[in-house]
Design a protein around this motif. Structure first.
Motif, PDB file in Angstrom:
ATOM      1  N   LEU A   5       0.819  -1.214   0.000  1.00 29.21           N
ATOM      2  CA  LEU A   5       0.000   0.000   0.000  1.00 29.21           C
ATOM      3  C   LEU A   5       0.850   1.259   0.000  1.00 29.21           C
ATOM      4  O   LEU A   5       0.405   2.311  -0.485  1.00 29.21           O
ATOM      5  N   GLN A   6       2.063   1.174   0.536  1.00 25.12           N
ATOM      6  CA  GLN A   6       2.946   2.341   0.507  1.00 25.12           C
ATOM      7  C   GLN A   6       3.179   2.793  -0.922  1.00 25.12           C
ATOM      8  O   GLN A   6       3.076   3.988  -1.237  1.00 25.12           O
ATOM      9  N   GLN A   7       3.511   1.872  -1.806  1.00 23.88           N
ATOM     10  CA  GLN A   7       3.702   2.269  -3.203  1.00 23.88           C
ATOM     11  C   GLN A   7       2.388   2.714  -3.826  1.00 23.88           C
ATOM     12  O   GLN A   7       2.320   3.744  -4.504  1.00 23.88           O
ATOM     13  N   LEU A   8       1.338   1.932  -3.605  1.00 21.94           N
ATOM     14  CA  LEU A   8       0.046   2.248  -4.215  1.00 21.94           C
ATOM     15  C   LEU A   8      -0.389   3.665  -3.872  1.00 21.94           C
ATOM     16  O   LEU A   8      -0.803   4.428  -4.759  1.00 21.94           O
ATOM     17  N   GLU A   9      -0.306   4.045  -2.609  1.00 26.42           N
ATOM     18  CA  GLU A   9      -0.821   5.345  -2.196  1.00 26.42           C
ATOM     19  C   GLU A   9       0.205   6.468  -2.342  1.00 26.42           C
ATOM     20  O   GLU A   9      -0.105   7.542  -2.860  1.00 26.42           O
ATOM     21  N   MET A  10       1.430   6.229  -1.908  1.00 26.05           N
ATOM     22  CA  MET A  10       2.404   7.322  -1.867  1.00 26.05           C
ATOM     23  C   MET A  10       2.967   7.648  -3.248  1.00 26.05           C
ATOM     24  O   MET A  10       3.242   8.816  -3.542  1.00 26.05           O
ATOM     25  N   GLU A  11       3.137   6.644  -4.092  1.00 25.54           N
ATOM     26  CA  GLU A  11       3.601   6.925  -5.451  1.00 25.54           C
ATOM     27  C   GLU A  11       2.481   7.535  -6.285  1.00 25.54           C
ATOM     28  O   GLU A  11       2.725   8.355  -7.174  1.00 25.54           O
ATOM     29  N   SER A  12       1.247   7.148  -5.987  1.00 26.42           N
ATOM     30  CA  SER A  12       0.113   7.673  -6.753  1.00 26.42           C
ATOM     31  C   SER A  12      -0.211   9.118  -6.388  1.00 26.42           C
ATOM     32  O   SER A  12      -0.369   9.977  -7.271  1.00 26.42           O
ATOM     33  N   ASN A  13      -0.312   9.394  -5.096  1.00 27.78           N
ATOM     34  CA  ASN A  13      -0.835  10.690  -4.668  1.00 27.78           C
ATOM     35  C   ASN A  13       0.198  11.599  -4.010  1.00 27.78           C
ATOM     36  O   ASN A  13      -0.162  12.625  -3.445  1.00 27.78           O
ATOM     37  N   GLY A  14       1.456  11.233  -4.112  1.00 28.95           N
ATOM     38  CA  GLY A  14       2.504  12.131  -3.632  1.00 28.95           C
ATOM     39  C   GLY A  14       2.855  13.149  -4.705  1.00 28.95           C
ATOM     40  O   GLY A  14       3.925  13.097  -5.308  1.00 28.95           O
ATOM     41  N   LYS A  15       1.976  14.096  -4.962  1.00 25.99           N
ATOM     42  CA  LYS A  15       2.114  15.049  -6.062  1.00 25.99           C
ATOM     43  C   LYS A  15       2.046  16.486  -5.553  1.00 25.99           C
ATOM     44  O   LYS A  15       1.370  16.773  -4.563  1.00 25.99           O
ATOM     45  N   ARG A  16       2.724  17.374  -6.267  1.00 27.60           N
ATOM     46  CA  ARG A  16       2.809  18.774  -5.818  1.00 27.60           C
ATOM     47  C   ARG A  16       2.100  19.745  -6.761  1.00 27.60           C
ATOM     48  O   ARG A  16       2.062  20.939  -6.482  1.00 27.60           O
ATOM     49  N   VAL A  17       1.580  19.241  -7.878  1.00 25.81           N
ATOM     50  CA  VAL A  17       0.847  20.117  -8.791  1.00 25.81           C
ATOM     51  C   VAL A  17      -0.481  19.462  -9.146  1.00 25.81           C
ATOM     52  O   VAL A  17      -0.650  18.247  -9.052  1.00 25.81           O
ATOM     53  N   THR A  18      -1.423  20.286  -9.581  1.00 30.12           N
ATOM     54  CA  THR A  18      -2.719  19.784  -9.994  1.00 30.12           C
ATOM     55  C   THR A  18      -2.617  19.140 -11.367  1.00 30.12           C
ATOM     56  O   THR A  18      -1.569  19.146 -12.020  1.00 30.12           O
ATOM     57  N   ARG A  19      -3.723  18.590 -11.814  1.00 30.10           N
ATOM     58  CA  ARG A  19      -3.746  17.959 -13.143  1.00 30.10           C
ATOM     59  C   ARG A  19      -3.389  18.966 -14.234  1.00 30.10           C
ATOM     60  O   ARG A  19      -2.867  18.597 -15.286  1.00 30.10           O
ATOM     61  N   ASN A  20      -3.631  20.227 -13.995  1.00 31.05           N
ATOM     62  CA  ASN A  20      -3.297  21.270 -14.976  1.00 31.05           C
ATOM     63  C   ASN A  20      -1.922  21.881 -14.744  1.00 31.05           C
ATOM     64  O   ASN A  20      -1.565  22.874 -15.386  1.00 31.05           O
ATOM     65  N   GLY A  21      -1.168  21.318 -13.794  1.00 34.02           N
ATOM     66  CA  GLY A  21       0.203  21.777 -13.597  1.00 34.02           C
ATOM     67  C   GLY A  21       0.362  22.945 -12.654  1.00 34.02           C
ATOM     68  O   GLY A  21       1.455  23.517 -12.560  1.00 34.02           O
ATOM     69  N   GLN A  22      -0.684  23.296 -11.898  1.00 33.68           N
ATOM     70  CA  GLN A  22      -0.590  24.414 -10.954  1.00 33.68           C
ATOM     71  C   GLN A  22      -0.141  23.908  -9.584  1.00 33.68           C
ATOM     72  O   GLN A  22      -0.647  22.895  -9.095  1.00 33.68           O
ATOM     73  N   PRO A  23       0.801  24.597  -8.936  1.00 31.90           N
ATOM     74  CA  PRO A  23       1.241  24.155  -7.599  1.00 31.90           C
ATOM     75  C   PRO A  23       0.072  24.117  -6.622  1.00 31.90           C
ATOM     76  O   PRO A  23      -0.776  25.016  -6.622  1.00 31.90           O
ATOM     77  N   VAL A  24       0.032  23.094  -5.795  1.00 29.54           N
ATOM     78  CA  VAL A  24      -1.033  22.993  -4.797  1.00 29.54           C
ATOM     79  C   VAL A  24      -0.629  23.766  -3.540  1.00 29.54           C
ATOM     80  O   VAL A  24       0.555  23.956  -3.280  1.00 29.54           O
ATOM     81  N   ASP A  25      -1.621  24.226  -2.792  1.00 30.03           N
ATOM     82  CA  ASP A  25      -1.334  24.900  -1.527  1.00 30.03           C
ATOM     83  C   ASP A  25      -2.022  24.153  -0.389  1.00 30.03           C
ATOM     84  O   ASP A  25      -2.461  24.731   0.601  1.00 30.03           O
ATOM     85  N   TYR A  26      -2.095  22.838  -0.529  1.00 28.83           N
ATOM     86  CA  TYR A  26      -2.734  21.995   0.466  1.00 28.83           C
ATOM     87  C   TYR A  26      -1.999  20.660   0.511  1.00 28.83           C
ATOM     88  O   TYR A  26      -1.168  20.348  -0.347  1.00 28.83           O
ATOM     89  N   ARG A  27      -2.297  19.874   1.523  1.00 35.04           N
ATOM     90  CA  ARG A  27      -1.643  18.579   1.675  1.00 35.04           C
ATOM     91  C   ARG A  27      -2.155  17.598   0.622  1.00 35.04           C
ATOM     92  O   ARG A  27      -3.354  17.525   0.357  1.00 35.04           O
ATOM     93  N   THR A  28      -1.257  16.817   0.048  1.00 31.55           N
ATOM     94  CA  THR A  28      -1.654  15.706  -0.813  1.00 31.55           C
ATOM     95  C   THR A  28      -0.929  14.464  -0.327  1.00 31.55           C
ATOM     96  O   THR A  28       0.208  14.536   0.138  1.00 31.55           O
ATOM     97  N   GLY A  29      -1.580  13.338  -0.445  1.00 30.04           N
ATOM     98  CA  GLY A  29      -0.969  12.085  -0.041  1.00 30.04           C
ATOM     99  C   GLY A  29      -0.761  12.005   1.456  1.00 30.04           C
ATOM    100  O   GLY A  29      -0.858  12.991   2.184  1.00 30.04           O
ATOM    101  N   MET A  30      -0.512  10.812   1.916  1.00 32.33           N
ATOM    102  CA  MET A  30      -0.185  10.569   3.322  1.00 32.33           C
ATOM    103  C   MET A  30       0.924   9.534   3.392  1.00 32.33           C
ATOM    104  O   MET A  30       1.054   8.698   2.496  1.00 32.33           O
ATOM    105  N   ILE A  31       1.699   9.599   4.439  1.00 32.15           N
ATOM    106  CA  ILE A  31       2.667   8.540   4.715  1.00 32.15           C
ATOM    107  C   ILE A  31       1.880   7.317   5.173  1.00 32.15           C
ATOM    108  O   ILE A  31       1.071   7.396   6.089  1.00 32.15           O
ATOM    109  N   VAL A  32       2.098   6.195   4.510  1.00 32.28           N
ATOM    110  CA  VAL A  32       1.399   4.957   4.845  1.00 32.28           C
ATOM    111  C   VAL A  32       2.403   3.990   5.467  1.00 32.28           C
ATOM    112  O   VAL A  32       3.500   3.809   4.939  1.00 32.28           O
ATOM    113  N   TRP A  33       2.031   3.392   6.564  1.00 29.58           N
ATOM    114  CA  TRP A  33       2.927   2.448   7.227  1.00 29.58           C
ATOM    115  C   TRP A  33       2.102   1.469   8.046  1.00 29.58           C
ATOM    116  O   TRP A  33       0.888   1.612   8.155  1.00 29.58           O
TER     117      TRP A  33
END
Length: 563
Positions: free
Chosen positions: A361-389
Motif C-alpha cells: 500500500l505504501q507504493q500504491l498510495e504514496m507513489e500515486s498521490n505524492g504530487k505537488r501540482v494539480t492535473r493542470n500543472g498548478q502548484p497545490v497549496d494543500y496537503r496531498t498524499g499521506m505517509i502509509v505504514w
C-alpha cells in the motif's frame, strides 16, 4: 470519558485557495471546518450516544467485506458534506472516464485500465478486450504446464523453485499476494528478488537448485537497471551450473512490453508475456505481472482473486457514496489530512499472511498521490498524499502501538481481521481476533486518571506511588480508526481488499485534483543514480555534484580501489 482529539494547527482549515475556487467549494469547506471545530472537543464515544443509529449509518458492506467507520471523528452530517464535496469535484464523470478507458492519466496521455484486467470479456473496453483475453490464456497455459510438470528444465526435471525478478510494481504486488495466498495451494518455493544489493540475489540463489529453478524477469521496458543486473546474475549462475547458455530458453520467462529486448537477453519470444502502457506498475498485479502468483496458487484461485476485485469495481461504480467503501476510505483520508493536519495513516492487518500488505500500500498510495501540482500543472497549496505504514498484528502491538495510544500526533488507522483462519488452530485465532478488538477498544475508550488510580489501589500500591505513576499510565483514547472484517482470507477476499485501496487512491486524487497514475518523482533519482555510478567507478568526473556528494564519492573510491 476519553480525552478530546488533539487540536490541529489552524493553518489551512478555514481557507484553501486552490481547492476552493468555486463558491460551492468554499461553502462546503467552511461547513466542514465548522464540523471539525465542533468535533475536536467531542469524544468519539459520545457520538454513539448522540447518534443512536450510528453503527447502522457508518458500517458498509460489499462482497465479503464489512467496513466499520463508526469509531471516527465524523457524524452522518460530516459524511454527507464530504460526499457533496466529492460530487462537486466532478467525481461521477471522472469515475466513468476511468472505467471507460479514457485517458485519465493526462500527463502521459494514457488510460488506466487495471479494472479491465479483472472484468469479464464483455465488460472491457473494445480496444483492449482481446489483448487481455489472449494474455490471460497464455499466462494460464504456462502456469498449468509448470504446475503439472509438463514444462521441464534443461536437464528434464520439473521446476520446484520459482524466482521472480522485478522491482516496484513488478515485485511488491506478486510478493505480497504470494505471501498471503501461497499457503492455500502451492507445491513451490517462491522467491522474490528486487534490490540491487547483491546480497539479495545471492541469498535467494543459495536456496535454489539450478536444474529445478525457473526465473521470471518482469520489466516493462526491459531496461530497469536493478532488474537486469539481478537477471544477469541469475543467468550467469544458471549457465555456469548447467554448462550451457541454451538453458536460458527453458529456465527464463519474461513479462515486458519490449519482447525484442527480452529476446536479446536470450528468452524465447514464446516465453515473453505482454505489458501495456495503459496499466501502471503499481496496478499491475492483475496482469501477467501476476504470473508468479498464478504458478504459486493455480489459475482457479487466481481467477477468484480477479473476480473478488471485480466485485468491488462494481460496488465502487454503483453504490451510493455514503455507503461506498472505497469512497468513504478516500473521504476519511481527505478529512484527516486537510482538516486535522494528519500526516500519516497506519494499516494493521491482524493476519500474518498480510504482513507485506502495508508495504504494498505504501507504493500504491504514496507513489500515486505524492504530487505537488494539480492535473493542470498548478502548484497545490494543500496537503496531498499521506505517509502509509504498518505491519501485522499482534507483532505491531509490541513495537509501535505505544505511539498510537500515548503519542501526541493524530494517526488514523485501519485494522483488518478475519472471522476465521485458514489454519485449523481456532483457539489461537480467537486470541488474535480478541487482540484486534482489544486494541480498538483501548484506542476508542482509553483509561483516564481516576481509572488507572483506582486500578493501582486495588493492586495495593501506596498513594504516593499512585500519585507518581498514574500520569504515566493514562491512555487518552479517542483515536480514530476503521475496522475491515471478512470471513477468512481467501483469494477473493484479497482481491476485494486490494481493489478497495486502489479506488480509495482514485477518490483522493479527484478531491486533490491530481494525477495518480504518473510518477515523475521516481525518474529523477534513477537518472542521477547512473551518473553517480559512473563517478564511483572513475568513469566520469564528480565535478558536477555538490561538495557533500563529492566527499562520499571520494570515500567510496578510496575504499574500493577506484581512482
Amino acid at each position: 470519558m476519553p480525552a478530546p482529539l488533539m487540536r490541529p494547527e489552524s493553518e489551512n482549515i478555514d481557507t484553501c485557495a486552490a481547492l476552493n475556487t468555486a463558491p460551492q467549494s468554499r461553502a462546503l469547506w467552511q461547513a466542514l471546518a465548522k464540523q471539525q471545530q465542533a468535533l475536536v472537543d467531542t469524544p468519539i464515544l459520545a457520538l454513539f450516544e448522540q447518534e443512536p443509529d450510528r453503527t447502522k449509518q457508518l458500517i458498509c458492506e460489499a462482497g465479503d467485506l464489512t467496513f466499520d467507520v463508526s469509531r471516527h471523528a465524523i457524524t452522518s452530517s460530516t459524511l454527507s458534506l464530504l460526499c457533496q464535496m466529492l460530487e462537486e469535484r466532478g467525481f461521477g464523470a471522472q469515475r466513468s472516464a476511468l472505467f471507460a478507458g479514457e485517458k485519465v492519466n493526462n500527463t502521459e496521455q494514457r488510460a488506466a485500465l487495471h479494472t479491465a484486467l479483472r472484468a469479464p470479456y464483455r465488460a472491457r473496453p473494445d480496444f483492449c478486450a482481446k489483448e487481455i483475453e489472449e494474455c490471460n490464456a497464455q499466462a494460464a497455459r504456462i502456469a498449468d504446464q509448470i504446475r503439472s510438470g509438463v514444462r521441464l528444465g534443461y536437464t528434464g526435471k520439473p521446476f520446484r523453485f520459482i524466482v521472480n525478478i522485478g522491482i516496484g510494481g513488478s515485485d511488491l504486488g506478486p510478493h505480497m499476494a504470494a505471501r498471503a495466498l501461497q499457503a492455500l495451494n502451492s507445491p513451490f518455493e517462491m522467491h522474490f528478488v528486487s534490490n540491487i544489493d547483491p546480497c539479495d540475489i545471492r541469498q535467494v540463489l543459495s536456496q535454489c537448485l539450478p536444474e529445478e529453478t525457473l526465473f521470471i524477469v518482469s520489466s516493462k521496458t526491459f531496461t530497469t537497471f536493478e532488474t537486469l543486473s539481478n537477471a544477469n546474475a541469475a543467468r550467469d549462475w544458471l549457465c555456469a551450473a548447467l554448462g550451457s547458455m541454451d538453458a536460458v530458453q527453458q529456465h527464463f520467462l519474461a513479462v515486458s512490453s519490449h519482447g525484442e529486448r527480452a529476446a536479446g537477453f536470450g528468452i524465447s519470444p514464446t516465453n515473453v508475456l505482454p505489458m501495456w502502457d495503459w496499466v501502471g506498475g503499481r496496478y499491475s498485479l492483475w496482469s501477467a505481472i501476476g504470473l508468479p502468483l498464478r504458478i504459486a496458487i493455480g489459475n482457479e484461485l487466481f481467477d477468484q482473486m480477479l473476480a473478488g476485485a471485480h466485485q468491488i469495481d462494481q460496488h465502487f461504480s454503483s453504490a451510493p457514496l455514503a455507503k461506498n467503501i472505497p469512497v468513504i476510505m478516500g473521504l476519511l483520508g481527505f478529512w484527516y489530512g486537510e482538516f486535522w493536519q494528519a500526516q500519516c495513516h497506519a494499516v494493521i492487518p491482524y493476519e500474518q499472511r498480510l504482513e507485506f500488505f502495508p508495504a504494498y500500500l505504501q507504493q500504491l498510495e504514496m507513489e500515486s498521490n505524492g504530487k505537488r501540482v494539480t492535473r493542470n500543472g498548478q502548484p497545490v497549496d494543500y496537503r496531498t498524499g499521506m505517509i502509509v505504514w504498518g505491519g501485522a498484528g499482534t507483532n505491531t502491538q509490541h513495537s509501535f502501538h505505544q505511539l498510537f495510544h500515548q503519542g501526541t500526533g493524530l494517526i488514523p488507522l485501519d485494522f483488518l481481521v478475519g472471522l476465521q483462519s485458514v489454519d485449523p488452530s481456532a483457539d489461537q485465532h480467537r486470541y488474535l481476533f480478541a487482540n484486534c478488538l482489544a486494541q480498538s477498544q483501548a484506542l476508542l475508550v482509553g483509561a483516564n486518571l481516576a481509572e488507572v488510580s483506582e486500578q493501582m489501589r486495588t493492586q495495593g500500591l501506596a498513594e504516593s506511588e499512585i500519585t507518581r505513576l498514574a500520569p504515566h499510565r493514562v491512555i487518552p483514547g479517542n483515536r480514530p480508526h476503521s475496522i475491515f472484517v471478512y470471513p477468512k482470507l481467501t483469494a477473493s477476499v484479497l482481491g476485494q481488499l486490494i481493489a478497495c485501496y486502489e479506488h480509495k487512491v482514485f477518490v483522493q486524487s479527484v478531491l486533490w485534483d491530481i494525477n495518480p497514475f504518473d510518477q515523475y518523482g521516481v525518474e529523477l533519482g534513477k537518472s542521477i543514480g547512473l551518473q553517480v555510478a559512473d563517478a564511483l567507478a572513475g568513469a566520469a568526473p564528480a565535478d558536477g555534484f555538490d561538495a557533500a556528494t563529492r566527499l562520499l564519492i571520494a570515500k567510496f573510491r578510496a575504499a574500493n580501489g577506484s581512482h
